[in-house]
Design a protein around this motif. Structure first.
Motif, PDB file in Angstrom:
ATOM      1  N   GLY A  37      -7.008   3.019   4.775  1.00 14.63           N
ATOM      2  CA  GLY A  37      -5.559   2.867   4.636  1.00 14.63           C
ATOM      3  C   GLY A  37      -4.949   4.251   4.601  1.00 14.63           C
ATOM      4  N   SER A  38      -4.042   4.503   3.657  1.00 13.96           N
ATOM      5  CA  SER A  38      -3.510   5.858   3.494  1.00 13.96           C
ATOM      6  C   SER A  38      -4.680   6.759   3.118  1.00 13.96           C
ATOM      7  CB  SER A  38      -2.471   5.886   2.376  1.00 13.96           C
ATOM      8  OG  SER A  38      -1.488   4.908   2.579  1.00 13.96           O
ATOM      9  N   GLY A  39      -5.447   6.332   2.111  1.00 17.86           N
ATOM     10  CA  GLY A  39      -6.714   6.977   1.771  1.00 17.86           C
ATOM     11  C   GLY A  39      -7.839   6.009   2.122  1.00 17.86           C
ATOM     12  N   VAL A  40      -9.059   6.406   1.809  1.00 18.60           N
ATOM     13  CA  VAL A  40     -10.206   5.584   2.230  1.00 18.60           C
ATOM     14  C   VAL A  40     -11.040   5.156   1.022  1.00 18.60           C
ATOM     15  CG1 VAL A  40     -12.230   5.490   3.762  1.00 18.60           C
ATOM     16  CG2 VAL A  40     -10.321   7.011   4.318  1.00 18.60           C
ATOM     17  N   SER A  41     -11.338   3.859   0.946  1.00 17.51           N
ATOM     18  CA  SER A  41     -12.240   3.350  -0.085  1.00 17.51           C
ATOM     19  C   SER A  41     -13.504   2.816   0.567  1.00 17.51           C
ATOM     20  CB  SER A  41     -11.576   2.208  -0.857  1.00 17.51           C
ATOM     21  OG  SER A  41     -10.697   2.713  -1.820  1.00 17.51           O
ATOM     22  N   MET A  42     -14.625   3.105  -0.052  1.00 14.96           N
ATOM     23  CA  MET A  42     -15.898   2.590   0.470  1.00 14.96           C
ATOM     24  C   MET A  42     -16.524   1.708  -0.602  1.00 14.96           C
ATOM     25  SD  MET A  42     -17.237   5.692   2.769  1.00 14.96           S
ATOM     26  CE  MET A  42     -16.013   6.572   3.763  1.00 14.96           C
ATOM     27  N   ASP A  51      -6.416  -7.373  -8.334  1.00 21.25           N
ATOM     28  CA  ASP A  51      -7.005  -6.037  -8.151  1.00 21.25           C
ATOM     29  C   ASP A  51      -7.210  -5.718  -6.665  1.00 21.25           C
ATOM     30  OD1 ASP A  51      -8.576  -3.649  -9.256  1.00 21.25           O
ATOM     31  OD2 ASP A  51      -9.986  -4.588  -7.854  1.00 21.25           O
ATOM     32  N   GLU A  52      -6.889  -4.473  -6.300  1.00 20.11           N
ATOM     33  CA  GLU A  52      -6.926  -4.084  -4.882  1.00 20.11           C
ATOM     34  C   GLU A  52      -8.334  -4.148  -4.275  1.00 20.11           C
ATOM     35  OE1 GLU A  52      -4.921  -0.356  -4.139  1.00 20.11           O
ATOM     36  OE2 GLU A  52      -5.667  -0.248  -2.082  1.00 20.11           O
ATOM     37  N   MET A  53      -9.326  -3.623  -4.980  1.00 20.78           N
ATOM     38  CA  MET A  53     -10.691  -3.625  -4.425  1.00 20.78           C
ATOM     39  C   MET A  53     -11.220  -5.061  -4.314  1.00 20.78           C
ATOM     40  SD  MET A  53     -11.238  -0.481  -3.798  1.00 20.78           S
ATOM     41  CE  MET A  53      -9.579   0.163  -3.789  1.00 20.78           C
ATOM     42  N   GLU A  71     -19.086  -2.984  -5.603  1.00 22.64           N
ATOM     43  CA  GLU A  71     -18.898  -1.735  -6.350  1.00 22.64           C
ATOM     44  C   GLU A  71     -18.264  -0.731  -5.399  1.00 22.64           C
ATOM     45  OE1 GLU A  71     -21.599   1.784  -8.439  1.00 22.64           O
ATOM     46  OE2 GLU A  71     -22.584   0.079  -7.494  1.00 22.64           O
ATOM     47  N   ARG A  72     -17.199  -0.084  -5.865  1.00 17.51           N
ATOM     48  CA  ARG A  72     -16.600   0.976  -5.035  1.00 17.51           C
ATOM     49  C   ARG A  72     -17.479   2.208  -5.201  1.00 17.51           C
ATOM     50  NH1 ARG A  72     -13.182   5.443  -5.058  1.00 17.51           N
ATOM     51  NH2 ARG A  72     -11.638   5.525  -3.370  1.00 17.51           N
ATOM     52  N   VAL A  73     -18.166   2.581  -4.117  1.00 10.35           N
ATOM     53  CA  VAL A  73     -19.168   3.628  -4.253  1.00 10.35           C
ATOM     54  C   VAL A  73     -18.669   5.003  -3.831  1.00 10.35           C
ATOM     55  CG1 VAL A  73     -21.179   2.097  -4.097  1.00 10.35           C
ATOM     56  CG2 VAL A  73     -20.158   3.005  -1.988  1.00 10.35           C
ATOM     57  N   SER A  74     -17.570   5.027  -3.088  1.00  9.60           N
ATOM     58  CA  SER A  74     -17.061   6.319  -2.646  1.00  9.60           C
ATOM     59  C   SER A  74     -15.648   6.174  -2.085  1.00  9.60           C
ATOM     60  CB  SER A  74     -17.994   6.886  -1.566  1.00  9.60           C
ATOM     61  OG  SER A  74     -17.690   8.231  -1.319  1.00  9.60           O
ATOM     62  N   GLY A  75     -15.087   7.294  -1.744  1.00  4.08           N
ATOM     63  CA  GLY A  75     -13.755   7.278  -1.135  1.00  4.08           C
ATOM     64  C   GLY A  75     -13.439   8.673  -0.648  1.00  4.08           C
ATOM     65  N   THR A  76     -12.422   8.783   0.158  1.00  3.21           N
ATOM     66  CA  THR A  76     -11.966  10.114   0.574  1.00  3.21           C
ATOM     67  C   THR A  76     -10.456  10.082   0.785  1.00  3.21           C
ATOM     68  OG1 THR A  76     -11.935  11.742   2.388  1.00  3.21           O
ATOM     69  CG2 THR A  76     -12.775   9.567   2.944  1.00  3.21           C
ATOM     70  N   SER A  77      -9.852  11.205   0.421  1.00  4.71           N
ATOM     71  CA  SER A  77      -8.390  11.280   0.588  1.00  4.71           C
ATOM     72  C   SER A  77      -8.021  11.639   2.033  1.00  4.71           C
ATOM     73  CB  SER A  77      -7.818  12.322  -0.373  1.00  4.71           C
ATOM     74  OG  SER A  77      -8.374  13.585  -0.087  1.00  4.71           O
ATOM     75  N   GLY A  82       0.808  -1.212   0.000  1.00  7.07           N
ATOM     76  CA  GLY A  82       0.000   0.000   0.000  1.00  7.07           C
ATOM     77  C   GLY A  82       0.839   1.258   0.000  1.00  7.07           C
ATOM     78  N   GLY A  83       0.148   2.392   0.098  1.00  5.52           N
ATOM     79  CA  GLY A  83       0.828   3.679   0.113  1.00  5.52           C
ATOM     80  C   GLY A  83       1.698   3.848   1.344  1.00  5.52           C
ATOM     81  N   SER A  84       1.346   3.193   2.444  1.00  4.38           N
ATOM     82  CA  SER A  84       2.108   3.337   3.696  1.00  4.38           C
ATOM     83  C   SER A  84       2.771   2.045   4.143  1.00  4.38           C
ATOM     84  CB  SER A  84       1.175   3.786   4.833  1.00  4.38           C
ATOM     85  OG  SER A  84       0.476   4.940   4.486  1.00  4.38           O
TER      86      SER A  84
HETATM   87  C1  LIG Z   1      -6.001   5.042  -4.119  1.00  3.16           C
HETATM   88  C2  LIG Z   1      -6.319   4.085  -2.999  1.00  3.16           C
HETATM   89  C3  LIG Z   1      -7.319   3.043  -3.467  1.00  3.16           C
HETATM   90  C4  LIG Z   1      -5.008   3.348  -2.614  1.00  3.16           C
HETATM   91  O1  LIG Z   1      -5.221   2.494  -1.494  1.00  3.16           O
HETATM   92  P1  LIG Z   1      -4.342   2.632  -0.106  1.00  3.16           P
HETATM   93  O2  LIG Z   1      -2.928   2.417  -0.467  1.00  3.16           O
HETATM   94  O3  LIG Z   1      -4.588   4.009   0.444  1.00  3.16           O
HETATM   95  O4  LIG Z   1      -4.881   1.570   0.801  1.00  3.16           O
HETATM   96  C5  LIG Z   1      -6.857   4.828  -1.728  1.00  3.16           C
HETATM   97  O5  LIG Z   1      -5.864   5.655  -1.228  1.00  3.16           O
HETATM   98  C6  LIG Z   1      -8.119   5.643  -1.950  1.00  3.16           C
HETATM   99  O6  LIG Z   1      -9.151   5.097  -2.170  1.00  3.16           O
HETATM  100  N1  LIG Z   1      -8.033   6.973  -1.837  1.00  3.16           N
HETATM  101  C7  LIG Z   1      -9.166   7.886  -1.868  1.00  3.16           C
HETATM  102  C8  LIG Z   1      -9.266   8.539  -3.222  1.00  3.16           C
HETATM  103  C9  LIG Z   1     -10.630   9.186  -3.395  1.00  3.16           C
HETATM  104  O7  LIG Z   1     -11.626   8.474  -3.558  1.00  3.16           O
HETATM  105  O8  LIG Z   1     -10.714  10.401  -3.331  1.00  3.16           O
END
Ligand SMILES: CC(C)(COP(=O)(O)O)[C@@H](O)C(=O)NCCC(=O)O
Ligand SMILES: Nc1ncnc2c1ncn2[C@@H]1O[C@H](COP(=O)(O)OP(=O)(O)O)[C@@H](O)[C@H]1O
Length: 387
Positions: A174-179, A127-129, A189-195, A27-29
């Protein structure tokens, strides 16, 4: 710790231990690794006892974690323990391909050449998701005492009814957030996320408190008081609640808001209080966005994963309270014991070897060879190989 089993990695060199099927999530971290280890003397060949053509091999899944910035240390470690090229070749059980390992996360792309160069292995990218979802489903369905709610400082382990699991919202911090809205095995389905996620907490925390490690920052937050920096409803309303819109006087009206009117330099605030406000702000925000997405799709169960959570009481409490508050008790925040390893486990299940039952957990290992390693529960399970 629930069990005092201490697993020193020197055991990997034991002649009776067989390591196989390493999977990584870069991952990013953090780099998360899962590998299977069996004890040759204890492994079972079920073909002798039942009519199934499947070979079952009992063993354990082990978990390791490195910082992504220390990728070279991680590669040296894999190389020194030969984690990538051990195969189980008895009882008709096939060895994993010596030159390929399953890998997920952005680093599976970023570091593919480095793995090839230093270890001579190729990364079979998952694939990560998809990995997050497979890992979560595996844990929730197959590992007992994995999912729990966190209410009033208490973990309440939940027996999840498999027939009533889907749909649910998976929030990976994680580093960012996936929903991700999960509707079944491989159906999502990835429905949202936040940095604004774990990297934000750690990054801002490092800058604001000069803290040297993530664990120190968490520990600091534990000792702090956010009311010193956060502007509360009571600060604005002269000590009163604003119950007409459901806000008590102690609710946070504005994270870090007090710092505006107080003529204080950063150094005049206790780093503990800063860490606490930061943790509260980020956890609250994620809890709220998670709830809004659950509401969007009518989801009642929200599972939170990712290494940001780190089994930390205050983080889980803030997220739980946020979900409960916004949903008026309708939605439930749930956490997973192997929170940080969803992706790595998902990549591991991609070997198509994990037998869903029987699995047991509850043993813990602390790995003295790896700094910063959380107490990660090992999982006893069987691998299956079809003839
Ligand atoms: C790009 C990423 C899938 C990478 O995964 P991570 O290494 O953060 O676990 C994740 O950081 C993310 O979903 N970020 C939010 C991006 C957004 O939806 O605005
Ligand atoms: N030892 C650690 N070092 C760095 N970050 C950590 C550590 N332990 C927990 N964290 C938190 O976990 C987050 C990374 O979570 P993780 O699920 O591994 O995401 P990623 O896949 O992006 O690396 C970091 O942003 C930080 O908030």
């Amino acid at each position: 710790m629930e069990d005092s089993t201490i697993q020193d990695l020197t055991l990997l060199n034991s002649p009776v231990d067989q390591i196989s099927h390493l999977a990584v999530d870069i991952g990013g971290s953090l780099i998360k690794m899962v590998y299977f280890s069996t004890n040759r003397e204890k492994s079972v060949d079920k073909t002798q006892n039942n009519s199934s053509k499947d070979n079952l091999l009992s063993g354990r899944l082990y978990f390791l974690m490195f910082e992504t910035s220390k990728i070279n240390e991680c590669l040296d470690f894999i190389s020194s323990k030969q984690l990538h090229c051990r195969g189980v070749q008895h009882h008709g059980f096939p060895a994993s391909d010596k030159n390929t390992i399953k890998a997920t996360g952005g680093g599976a792309f970023k570091f593919a050449d480095l793995f090839k160069e230093k270890l001579g292995i190729s990364l079979d990218k998952v694939d990560e998701m998809s990995s997050l979802v497979s890992g979560a489903n595996f844990l929730i369905k197959s590992v007992p005492s994995e999912a729990f709610t966190y209410v009033n400082g208490q973990r309440n382990y939940e027996q999840i009814d498999h027939n009533d699991l889907y749909p649910y919202l998976l929030v990976n911090i994680g580093s960012g957030v996936s929903m991700i809205k999960v509707d079944g095995d491989g159906k999502y389905e990835r429905v949202s996320g936040t940095s604004v996620g774990g990297g934000t907490f750690w990054g801002l925390g490092k800058l604001l408190t000069k803290c040297k490690s993530f664990d120190d920052l968490l520990e600091m937050s534990h000792q702090g008081n956010n009311r010193v920096i956060d502007m509360l409803v009571g600060d604005i309303y002269g000590g009163s609640d604003y119950l007409k819109i459901g806000l008590t006087s102690t609710a946070i009206a504005s994270s870090f808001g007090k710092a505006v009117s107080e003529d204080k330099e950063l150094e005049e605030y206790r780093p503990e209080d800063v860490a606490r406000s930061l943790l509260r702000m980020i956890s609250n925000n994620i809890g709220q966005i998670a709830y809004l997405n659950a509401l969007r799709f009518g989801l009642k169960k929200i599972f939170f994963g990712g290494f940001f959570i780190r089994g930390h009481a205050y983080t889980m409490d803030t997220i739980s309270v946020a979900v409960d508050f916004w949903s008026k008790g309708e939605a439930k925040a749930m956490f997973l014991r192997h929170e940080g390893f969803l992706g790595a486990l998902g990549a591991f299940t991609n070997y198509q070897l994990v037998e869903e039952f029987p699995c047991t957990a509850g043993h813990y290992n602390r790995n003295p060879l790896v700094e910063d390693l959380n107490d990660n529960g090992i999982i006893e399970c069987c691998l299956r190989a079809s003839n």
